[in-house]
Write an enzyme that holds these catalytic residues in place. Structure first.
Site, PDB file in Angstrom:
ATOM      1  N   ALA A  65       0.859  -1.182   0.000  1.00 28.31           N
ATOM      2  CA  ALA A  65       0.000   0.000   0.000  1.00 28.31           C
ATOM      3  C   ALA A  65       0.896   1.234   0.000  1.00 28.31           C
ATOM      4  CB  ALA A  65      -0.892  -0.021   1.227  1.00 28.31           C
ATOM      5  N   GLY A 109       0.679  -5.170   0.845  1.00 29.73           N
ATOM      6  CA  GLY A 109      -0.465  -5.335  -0.054  1.00 29.73           C
ATOM      7  C   GLY A 109      -0.080  -5.952  -1.390  1.00 29.73           C
ATOM      8  N   GLU A 112      -0.108  -9.560  -0.760  1.00 25.00           N
ATOM      9  CA  GLU A 112      -1.499  -9.953  -0.507  1.00 25.00           C
ATOM     10  C   GLU A 112      -2.308  -9.999  -1.804  1.00 25.00           C
ATOM     11  OE1 GLU A 112      -1.503  -6.863   2.513  1.00 25.00           O
ATOM     12  OE2 GLU A 112      -2.428  -8.283   3.903  1.00 25.00           O
ATOM     13  N   GLU A 132       4.557  -5.043   7.281  1.00 21.79           N
ATOM     14  CA  GLU A 132       3.732  -4.007   7.923  1.00 21.79           C
ATOM     15  C   GLU A 132       4.120  -3.768   9.371  1.00 21.79           C
ATOM     16  OE1 GLU A 132       2.596  -6.471   5.983  1.00 21.79           O
ATOM     17  OE2 GLU A 132       0.989  -5.760   4.679  1.00 21.79           O
TER      18      GLU A 132
HETATM   19  N1  CAA Z   1       4.571   3.319  -0.401  1.00 19.95           N
HETATM   20  C1  CAA Z   1       4.961   4.492  -0.911  1.00 19.95           C
HETATM   21  N2  CAA Z   1       6.140   4.688  -1.539  1.00 19.95           N
HETATM   22  C2  CAA Z   1       6.966   3.611  -1.641  1.00 19.95           C
HETATM   23  C3  CAA Z   1       6.626   2.365  -1.122  1.00 19.95           C
HETATM   24  C4  CAA Z   1       5.354   2.225  -0.490  1.00 19.95           C
HETATM   25  N3  CAA Z   1       4.904   1.055   0.000  1.00 19.95           N
HETATM   26  N4  CAA Z   1       7.655   1.502  -1.349  1.00 19.95           N
HETATM   27  C5  CAA Z   1       8.604   2.218  -1.998  1.00 19.95           C
HETATM   28  N5  CAA Z   1       8.190   3.485  -2.171  1.00 19.95           N
HETATM   29  C6  CAA Z   1       8.906   4.585  -2.823  1.00 19.95           C
HETATM   30  C7  CAA Z   1      10.006   5.120  -1.933  1.00 19.95           C
HETATM   31  O1  CAA Z   1       9.475   6.050  -0.993  1.00 19.95           O
HETATM   32  C8  CAA Z   1      10.919   5.757  -2.953  1.00 19.95           C
HETATM   33  O2  CAA Z   1      10.356   6.982  -3.335  1.00 19.95           O
HETATM   34  P1  CAA Z   1      11.285   8.348  -3.346  1.00 19.95           P
HETATM   35  O3  CAA Z   1      12.320   8.041  -4.405  1.00 19.95           O
HETATM   36  O4  CAA Z   1      10.312   9.412  -3.724  1.00 19.95           O
HETATM   37  O5  CAA Z   1      11.852   8.451  -1.988  1.00 19.95           O
HETATM   38  C9  CAA Z   1      10.799   4.815  -4.145  1.00 19.95           C
HETATM   39  O6  CAA Z   1       9.585   4.100  -3.961  1.00 19.95           O
HETATM   40  C10 CAA Z   1      11.935   3.805  -4.213  1.00 19.95           C
HETATM   41  O7  CAA Z   1      11.988   3.163  -2.963  1.00 19.95           O
HETATM   42  P2  CAA Z   1      13.352   3.004  -2.122  1.00 19.95           P
HETATM   43  O8  CAA Z   1      14.227   4.171  -2.359  1.00 19.95           O
HETATM   44  O9  CAA Z   1      12.969   2.700  -0.712  1.00 19.95           O
HETATM   45  O10 CAA Z   1      13.961   1.729  -2.861  1.00 19.95           O
HETATM   46  P3  CAA Z   1      14.944   0.627  -2.240  1.00 19.95           P
HETATM   47  O11 CAA Z   1      15.343  -0.209  -3.399  1.00 19.95           O
HETATM   48  O12 CAA Z   1      15.983   1.254  -1.391  1.00 19.95           O
HETATM   49  O13 CAA Z   1      14.021  -0.249  -1.236  1.00 19.95           O
HETATM   50  C11 CAA Z   1      12.018  -1.481  -0.603  1.00 19.95           C
HETATM   51  C12 CAA Z   1      12.954  -1.023  -1.752  1.00 19.95           C
HETATM   52  C13 CAA Z   1      12.764  -2.440   0.324  1.00 19.95           C
HETATM   53  C14 CAA Z   1      10.839  -2.170  -1.248  1.00 19.95           C
HETATM   54  C15 CAA Z   1      11.571  -0.243   0.205  1.00 19.95           C
HETATM   55  O14 CAA Z   1      11.084   0.738  -0.694  1.00 19.95           O
HETATM   56  C16 CAA Z   1      10.485  -0.531   1.196  1.00 19.95           C
HETATM   57  O15 CAA Z   1      10.741  -1.060   2.248  1.00 19.95           O
HETATM   58  N6  CAA Z   1       9.206  -0.156   0.879  1.00 19.95           N
HETATM   59  C17 CAA Z   1       8.108  -0.295   1.772  1.00 19.95           C
HETATM   60  C18 CAA Z   1       7.590  -1.726   1.824  1.00 19.95           C
HETATM   61  C19 CAA Z   1       6.460  -1.836   2.815  1.00 19.95           C
HETATM   62  O16 CAA Z   1       6.595  -1.552   3.986  1.00 19.95           O
HETATM   63  N7  CAA Z   1       5.248  -2.308   2.329  1.00 19.95           N
HETATM   64  C20 CAA Z   1       4.087  -2.450   3.142  1.00 19.95           C
HETATM   65  C21 CAA Z   1       3.190  -1.263   2.958  1.00 19.95           C
HETATM   66  S1  CAA Z   1       1.794  -1.251   4.085  1.00 19.95           S
HETATM   67  C22 CAA Z   1       0.665  -2.297   3.432  1.00 19.95           C
HETATM   68  O17 CAA Z   1       0.854  -2.843   2.362  1.00 19.95           O
HETATM   69  C23 CAA Z   1      -0.597  -2.468   4.235  1.00 19.95           C
HETATM   70  C24 CAA Z   1      -1.506  -3.536   3.724  1.00 19.95           C
HETATM   71  O18 CAA Z   1      -1.437  -4.690   4.128  1.00 19.95           O
HETATM   72  C25 CAA Z   1      -2.584  -3.201   2.818  1.00 19.95           C
END
Ligand code: CAA
Length: 258
Positions: A65, A109, A112, A132
């Site tokens: 998400a 998500g 999921e 999460e």
């Molecule tokens: N939401 C919003 N933006 C996201 C994102 C997310 N879930 N995942 C990545 N991005 C964005 C980053 O903010 C970044 O944007 P900027 O360049 O503007 O800063 C861009 O995508 C690239 O990401 P990274 O620089 O972080 O890339 P990386 O290669 O260093 O890391 C990653 C990759 C490990 C996937 C890391 O981005 C990460 O940990 N993302 C979050 C993953 C996460 O926590 N997902 C769960 C979300 S909550 C959910 O899904 C609830 C549910 O059950 C419905």
């Protein structure tokens, strides 16, 4: 249809939806989830489509998400107007066969949504996770329910409580994905599987999917009874007559999807 966060195309009887927010690793923002719901409804309604493929990029299927949007939510707004509910339901309750083609990150998500599809074919670079807990929440799109059904309690607890990622090889061993292929072969393999499915009788494929899904909703004897009734009802279809006649005649069946 002009979408901004996804792309759609059709190849024969297969509909392909590609998540396309590369700068955000296909994070599932409100615009993307609305477009995904609309694209699925279009393919569901289209009699010329027999199977759908949901995919992302080589780097990310979807990184979950959109955390930047989620950050703004509070309990009452989520409870009253959950922006995700319609989308999650549109994938989970999609009636035609749907395959997830996963490369790179399938997190939160993203993992999921992939699990809502009928099966997942992954590339060697795929990484699955429910991170999460690192954000101070838990999975909210079926992860606590579908992951244990797919990989068992031990791995599901491990993934949801530590937030660690699972590589493609471990995911295949655990039963989360049906096949792992080299990244540059992923779409060819998935499209071949999708074309194969789309060449079958659509109503029979839909009933088959429904029956397999019932295994996760019902006890064994109820499920077997459901299967038997649906099997019997298939003898009212033209495609059953055609399929068996074609076998007897030693020719390929010509299914008319009725
Ligand atoms: N939401 C919003 N933006 C996201 C994102 C997310 N879930 N995942 C990545 N991005 C964005 C980053 O903010 C970044 O944007 P900027 O360049 O503007 O800063 C861009 O995508 C690239 O990401 P990274 O620089 O972080 O890339 P990386 O290669 O260093 O890391 C990653 C990759 C490990 C996937 C890391 O981005 C990460 O940990 N993302 C979050 C993953 C996460 O926590 N997902 C769960 C979300 S909550 C959910 O899904 C609830 C549910 O059950 C419905």
């Amino acid at each position: 249809m002009a979408y901004t966060t996804i792309q759609t195309k059709t190849e024969g009887r297969v509909g392909v939806i590609t998540l396309d927010r590369p700068k955000a690793l296909n994070a599932l923002c409100d615009a993307l989830t609305a477009e995904l719901t609309e694209a699925l409804a279009g393919f569901e309604a289209d009699d010329a489509i027999g199977c759908v493929v949901l995919t992302g990029s080589a780097k990310a299927f979807a990184a979950g998400a959109d955390i930047k949007e989620l950050q703004e939510k509070d309990f009452i707004s989520l409870y009253r107007h959950d922006p995700f509910e319609k989308t999650w339901e549109s994938v989970a309750r999609f009636r035609k066969p749907i395959i997830a083609a996963v490369s790179g990150y399938a997190l939160g998500g993203g993992c999921e949504i992939a699990m809502m599809c009928d099966f997942i074919i992954a590339s060697e670079t795929a990484r699955f996770g429910q991170p999460e807990i690192n954000l101070g929440v838990m999975p909210g799109a079926g992860g606590t329910q579908r992951l244990p059904r797919a990989v068992g309690k031990a791995k599901a607890m491990d993934m949801c409580l530590t937030g660690r990622m699972m590589g493609a090889e471990e995911a295949e061993r655990a039963g989360l994905v049906s096949r792992v292929v080299p990244v540059d072969e992923l779409m060819d393999v998935v499209m071949e599987a999708a074309q194969t499915i789309a060449s079958k009788s659509l109503p029979i494929a839909m009933m088959t999917k429904e029956a397999v899904n019932m295994a996760f909703e019902m006890g064994l004897s109820e499920g077997v009874r459901f299967e038997r009734r649906v099997f019997q009802s298939q003898f009212a279809t033209e495609d059953q007559s055609e399929g068996m006649a074609a076998f007897a005649d030693k020719r390929a069946p010509h299914f008319r999807h009725r």
